[in-house]
Design a protein around this motif. Structure first.
Motif, PDB file in Angstrom:
ATOM      1  N   VAL A 157       0.774  -1.185  -0.011  1.00  0.00           N
ATOM      2  CA  VAL A 157       0.051  -0.117  -0.114  1.00  0.00           C
ATOM      3  C   VAL A 157       0.919   1.104   0.056  1.00  0.00           C
ATOM      4  O   VAL A 157       1.821   1.275   0.693  1.00  0.00           O
ATOM      5  CB  VAL A 157      -0.854   0.161   1.183  1.00  0.00           C
ATOM      6  N   THR A 158       0.566   2.254  -1.005  1.00  0.00           N
ATOM      7  CA  THR A 158       1.206   3.599  -0.727  1.00  0.00           C
ATOM      8  C   THR A 158       0.751   4.309   0.266  1.00  0.00           C
ATOM      9  O   THR A 158      -0.285   4.423   0.387  1.00  0.00           O
ATOM     10  CB  THR A 158       0.979   4.087  -2.138  1.00  0.00           C
ATOM     11  N   VAL A 159       1.601   5.054   0.968  1.00  0.00           N
ATOM     12  CA  VAL A 159       1.408   5.852   2.097  1.00  0.00           C
ATOM     13  C   VAL A 159       2.065   7.132   1.791  1.00  0.00           C
ATOM     14  O   VAL A 159       3.179   7.246   1.647  1.00  0.00           O
ATOM     15  CB  VAL A 159       1.805   5.304   3.303  1.00  0.00           C
ATOM     16  N   ASN A 160       1.366   8.360   2.172  1.00  0.00           N
ATOM     17  CA  ASN A 160       1.806   9.691   2.158  1.00  0.00           C
ATOM     18  C   ASN A 160       1.938  10.240   3.693  1.00  0.00           C
ATOM     19  O   ASN A 160       0.915  10.346   4.041  1.00  0.00           O
ATOM     20  CB  ASN A 160       1.023  10.518   1.434  1.00  0.00           C
ATOM     21  N   ASN A 161       3.069  10.476   4.001  1.00  0.00           N
ATOM     22  CA  ASN A 161       3.256  11.239   5.404  1.00  0.00           C
ATOM     23  C   ASN A 161       3.792  12.552   5.281  1.00  0.00           C
ATOM     24  O   ASN A 161       4.448  13.124   6.134  1.00  0.00           O
ATOM     25  CB  ASN A 161       3.967  10.302   6.450  1.00  0.00           C
ATOM     26  N   ALA A 162       3.957  13.082   4.018  1.00  0.00           N
ATOM     27  CA  ALA A 162       4.665  14.629   3.638  1.00  0.00           C
ATOM     28  C   ALA A 162       3.468  15.530   3.326  1.00  0.00           C
ATOM     29  O   ALA A 162       2.752  15.420   2.355  1.00  0.00           O
ATOM     30  CB  ALA A 162       5.586  14.479   2.826  1.00  0.00           C
ATOM     31  N   LEU A 163       3.327  16.679   4.042  1.00  0.00           N
ATOM     32  CA  LEU A 163       2.654  17.913   3.769  1.00  0.00           C
ATOM     33  C   LEU A 163       3.439  19.053   3.261  1.00  0.00           C
ATOM     34  O   LEU A 163       4.823  18.907   3.537  1.00  0.00           O
ATOM     35  CB  LEU A 163       1.727  18.130   4.938  1.00  0.00           C
ATOM     36  N   THR A 164       2.803  20.093   2.958  1.00  0.00           N
ATOM     37  CA  THR A 164       3.699  21.094   2.438  1.00  0.00           C
ATOM     38  C   THR A 164       3.013  22.562   3.056  1.00  0.00           C
ATOM     39  O   THR A 164       3.779  23.661   3.001  1.00  0.00           O
ATOM     40  CB  THR A 164       3.554  21.554   1.093  1.00  0.00           C
ATOM     41  N   ALA A 165       1.959  22.367   3.769  1.00  0.00           N
ATOM     42  CA  ALA A 165       1.130  23.446   4.296  1.00  0.00           C
ATOM     43  C   ALA A 165       2.140  24.136   5.554  1.00  0.00           C
ATOM     44  O   ALA A 165       2.564  23.562   6.348  1.00  0.00           O
ATOM     45  CB  ALA A 165       0.046  23.034   4.865  1.00  0.00           C
ATOM     46  N   ALA A 166       1.957  25.567   5.683  1.00  0.00           N
ATOM     47  CA  ALA A 166       2.632  26.293   6.663  1.00  0.00           C
ATOM     48  C   ALA A 166       1.930  25.941   7.975  1.00  0.00           C
ATOM     49  O   ALA A 166       0.664  25.594   8.028  1.00  0.00           O
ATOM     50  CB  ALA A 166       2.618  27.817   6.413  1.00  0.00           C
ATOM     51  N   LEU A 167       2.731  25.874   9.186  1.00  0.00           N
ATOM     52  CA  LEU A 167       1.801  25.614  10.490  1.00  0.00           C
ATOM     53  C   LEU A 167       0.718  26.662  10.819  1.00  0.00           C
ATOM     54  O   LEU A 167       1.017  27.597  10.879  1.00  0.00           O
ATOM     55  CB  LEU A 167       3.026  25.730  11.596  1.00  0.00           C
ATOM     56  N   SER A 168      -0.435  26.040  11.087  1.00  0.00           N
ATOM     57  CA  SER A 168      -1.562  26.614  11.492  1.00  0.00           C
ATOM     58  C   SER A 168      -2.527  25.816  11.994  1.00  0.00           C
ATOM     59  O   SER A 168      -2.258  24.674  12.168  1.00  0.00           O
ATOM     60  CB  SER A 168      -2.130  27.462  10.105  1.00  0.00           C
ATOM     61  N   GLU A 169      -3.496  26.427  12.466  1.00  0.00           N
ATOM     62  CA  GLU A 169      -4.485  25.442  13.246  1.00  0.00           C
ATOM     63  C   GLU A 169      -5.251  24.684  12.213  1.00  0.00           C
ATOM     64  O   GLU A 169      -5.409  23.327  12.514  1.00  0.00           O
ATOM     65  CB  GLU A 169      -5.826  26.337  13.916  1.00  0.00           C
ATOM     66  N   SER A 171      -3.708  23.531   9.440  1.00  0.00           N
ATOM     67  CA  SER A 171      -2.872  22.629   8.843  1.00  0.00           C
ATOM     68  C   SER A 171      -2.512  21.544   9.938  1.00  0.00           C
ATOM     69  O   SER A 171      -2.030  20.382   9.668  1.00  0.00           O
ATOM     70  CB  SER A 171      -1.613  23.112   8.360  1.00  0.00           C
ATOM     71  N   LEU A 172      -2.351  21.768  11.125  1.00  0.00           N
ATOM     72  CA  LEU A 172      -2.227  20.829  12.325  1.00  0.00           C
ATOM     73  C   LEU A 172      -3.289  20.149  12.279  1.00  0.00           C
ATOM     74  O   LEU A 172      -3.206  18.752  12.656  1.00  0.00           O
ATOM     75  CB  LEU A 172      -2.172  21.754  13.709  1.00  0.00           C
ATOM     76  N   ASN A 173      -4.504  20.412  12.329  1.00  0.00           N
ATOM     77  CA  ASN A 173      -5.845  19.474  12.111  1.00  0.00           C
ATOM     78  C   ASN A 173      -5.513  18.483  10.955  1.00  0.00           C
ATOM     79  O   ASN A 173      -5.942  17.162  11.211  1.00  0.00           O
ATOM     80  CB  ASN A 173      -6.867  20.419  12.121  1.00  0.00           C
ATOM     81  N   THR A 174      -5.191  19.198   9.848  1.00  0.00           N
ATOM     82  CA  THR A 174      -4.792  17.980   8.689  1.00  0.00           C
ATOM     83  C   THR A 174      -3.736  16.943   9.055  1.00  0.00           C
ATOM     84  O   THR A 174      -4.250  15.931   8.576  1.00  0.00           O
ATOM     85  CB  THR A 174      -4.435  19.082   7.535  1.00  0.00           C
ATOM     86  N   ALA A 175      -2.939  17.573   9.727  1.00  0.00           N
ATOM     87  CA  ALA A 175      -1.725  16.367  10.030  1.00  0.00           C
ATOM     88  C   ALA A 175      -2.408  15.715  11.237  1.00  0.00           C
ATOM     89  O   ALA A 175      -2.060  14.276  10.898  1.00  0.00           O
ATOM     90  CB  ALA A 175      -0.482  17.099  10.830  1.00  0.00           C
ATOM     91  N   ILE A 176      -2.985  16.008  12.019  1.00  0.00           N
ATOM     92  CA  ILE A 176      -3.690  15.196  12.975  1.00  0.00           C
ATOM     93  C   ILE A 176      -4.454  13.910  12.366  1.00  0.00           C
ATOM     94  O   ILE A 176      -4.513  12.749  12.921  1.00  0.00           O
ATOM     95  CB  ILE A 176      -4.436  15.769  14.120  1.00  0.00           C
ATOM     96  N   VAL A 177      -5.323  14.431  11.378  1.00  0.00           N
ATOM     97  CA  VAL A 177      -6.169  13.445  10.743  1.00  0.00           C
ATOM     98  C   VAL A 177      -5.213  12.478   9.920  1.00  0.00           C
ATOM     99  O   VAL A 177      -5.729  11.005   9.966  1.00  0.00           O
ATOM    100  CB  VAL A 177      -7.129  14.159   9.651  1.00  0.00           C
ATOM    101  N   ALA A 178      -4.312  12.872   9.143  1.00  0.00           N
ATOM    102  CA  ALA A 178      -3.305  12.177   8.396  1.00  0.00           C
ATOM    103  C   ALA A 178      -2.717  11.169   9.385  1.00  0.00           C
ATOM    104  O   ALA A 178      -2.407   9.912   9.019  1.00  0.00           O
ATOM    105  CB  ALA A 178      -2.288  12.929   7.686  1.00  0.00           C
ATOM    106  N   LEU A 179      -2.321  11.553  10.305  1.00  0.00           N
ATOM    107  CA  LEU A 179      -1.683  10.554  11.405  1.00  0.00           C
ATOM    108  C   LEU A 179      -2.551   9.373  11.990  1.00  0.00           C
ATOM    109  O   LEU A 179      -2.316   8.419  12.141  1.00  0.00           O
ATOM    110  CB  LEU A 179      -0.959  11.375  12.518  1.00  0.00           C
ATOM    111  N   ARG A 180      -3.785  10.004  12.204  1.00  0.00           N
ATOM    112  CA  ARG A 180      -4.819   9.054  12.882  1.00  0.00           C
ATOM    113  C   ARG A 180      -5.402   7.828  11.674  1.00  0.00           C
ATOM    114  O   ARG A 180      -5.599   7.016  12.173  1.00  0.00           O
ATOM    115  CB  ARG A 180      -5.979   9.682  13.535  1.00  0.00           C
ATOM    116  N   GLU A 181      -5.272   8.498  10.530  1.00  0.00           N
ATOM    117  CA  GLU A 181      -5.625   7.423   9.560  1.00  0.00           C
ATOM    118  C   GLU A 181      -4.704   6.969   8.758  1.00  0.00           C
ATOM    119  O   GLU A 181      -4.757   6.005   7.701  1.00  0.00           O
ATOM    120  CB  GLU A 181      -6.672   8.329   8.384  1.00  0.00           C
ATOM    121  N   GLN A 182      -3.303   7.093   9.360  1.00  0.00           N
ATOM    122  CA  GLN A 182      -2.251   6.779   8.706  1.00  0.00           C
ATOM    123  C   GLN A 182      -2.115   4.917   8.568  1.00  0.00           C
ATOM    124  O   GLN A 182      -2.434   4.284   9.727  1.00  0.00           O
ATOM    125  CB  GLN A 182      -0.890   7.010   9.283  1.00  0.00           C
ATOM    126  N   LYS A 183      -1.754   4.465   7.596  1.00  0.00           N
ATOM    127  CA  LYS A 183      -1.729   3.029   7.272  1.00  0.00           C
ATOM    128  C   LYS A 183      -0.405   2.265   7.730  1.00  0.00           C
ATOM    129  O   LYS A 183       0.492   2.821   7.497  1.00  0.00           O
ATOM    130  CB  LYS A 183      -2.106   2.595   6.170  1.00  0.00           C
TER     131      LYS A 183
END
Length: 315
Positions: A157-169, A171-183
């Motif tokens: 399975v292909t997994v993406n754990n790299a974002l490009t967004a500047a730190l903000s409320e 983008s942090l929420n986006t990272a949290i969702v990505a971490l929680r749904e990470q395979k």
């Protein structure tokens, strides 16, 4: 008979070591991460000159079974072998016997304090190279950058754990969702909870305002701040993450990159030998000088992407 360094070289080393340890173990202050910070680097001791291992695929989800039906049998496997060779870090300073005995203006204490500080700085610069190179030179065991959009699990399975967004409320929420749904390596979603937000000094104020404010930062609304009330994320920074660090064989840091870490991330500090010091007595030196030497042996690595989401902060 007077007790002098001439008769008691052990007394000299004890005096030097007292200054060395005070500086090497100095507390860095709230939120300042070092190579010893367990939330940022897993701490493991090893007993040989290299850490060799493989990535564990996992046993997969449990199956449903009807009465008298055979119990499901999983087939755990390992792959993506990795090797991290322990590195020797050492240095020495020369202090003349007369210089030590006379101790004008506390000079030898200043020498040893600087010697110890540089040992600690060397350790931390080396350790945070893992994060400075996370999008480029720090490779996980699958052969791609630690934070990448092209990780392939042992299950294919292909997994993406790299974002490009500047730190903000947002983008942090986006990272949290990505971490929680990470395979994970077996393709299952393990629901990783965010534990630590690691940022360079330039983003520390912003990170603390986002995470630690009682209410949502930068708004006039009295909405709760879920990052402090629900996630309990800890914010960490290091001067060895920013753009001021680089050169001399090290990857240049970034003032915009940031990392969200789960509890089970793989970034590890393997310790073969903690810092040790030894004193060479002036009586066996041609120039009547003490030689104060120090050494530690360790290595740092990140074999698996699981539990990490990083952003370059460039968008």
């Amino acid at each position: 008979m007077n007790v002098t360094s001439n008769l008691n070289p052990n007394v000299v080393q004890t005096a030097l070591d007292e200054i060395f340890v005070q500086e090497f173990d100095v507390q860095q202050g709230p939120g300042i991460a070092t190579a010893e910070t367990a939330a940022i680097f897993k701490q493991e001791k090893i007993s040989n000159g290299a850490q060799i291992g493989e990535i564990f695929k996992g046993s997969g989800l449990w199956g449903k079974r009807a009465e008298e039906e055979d119990v499901q049998k999983s087939t755990p496997r390992f792959g993506n072998k990795y090797t991290y060779n322990v590195v020797n870090f050492d240095n020495s300073v020369e202090i003349s016997k007369n210089f030590f005995d006379d101790n004008m203006h506390g000079a030898w204490q200043k020498i040893v304090r600087d010697f110890a500080e540089n040992a600690r700085v060397t350790r931390d610069i080396e350790a945070f190279e893992i994060y400075r190179g996370a999008f480029t030179t720090t490779l996980s065991a699958d052969g791609v950058a630690l934070c990448s959009n092209s990780h392939v699990t042992l299950g294919g399975v292909t997994v993406n754990n790299a974002l490009t967004a500047a730190l903000s409320e947002t983008s942090l929420n986006t990272a949290i969702v990505a971490l929680r749904e990470q395979k994970a390596q077996d393709g299952t979603v393990k629901g990783q909870n965010p534990a630590a937000l690691l940022v360079p000094p330039a983003l520390f104020k912003t990170a603390c305002e986002i995470v630690d404010s009682e209410f949502r930062s930068g708004t006039a609304d009295n909405d709760i701040n879920v990052y402090s009330s629900k996630y309990a994320i800890s914010v960490y920074t290091s001067p060895y993450l920013g753009a001021a660090v680089g050169g001399s064989g090290y990857t240049t840091g970034s003032n915009t990159a940031w990392f969200l870490l789960g509890r089970n991330h793989s970034v590890t500090r393997w310790i073969r030998q903690g810092v040790q010091t030894v004193l060479v007595d002036w009586r066996i030196a041609k120039n009547n000088s003490y030689i104060y030497k120090g050494e530690f042996r360790e290595v740092y690595g990140a074999p698996d992407y699981v539990g990490i989401v990083g952003s370059t902060g460039t968008a």
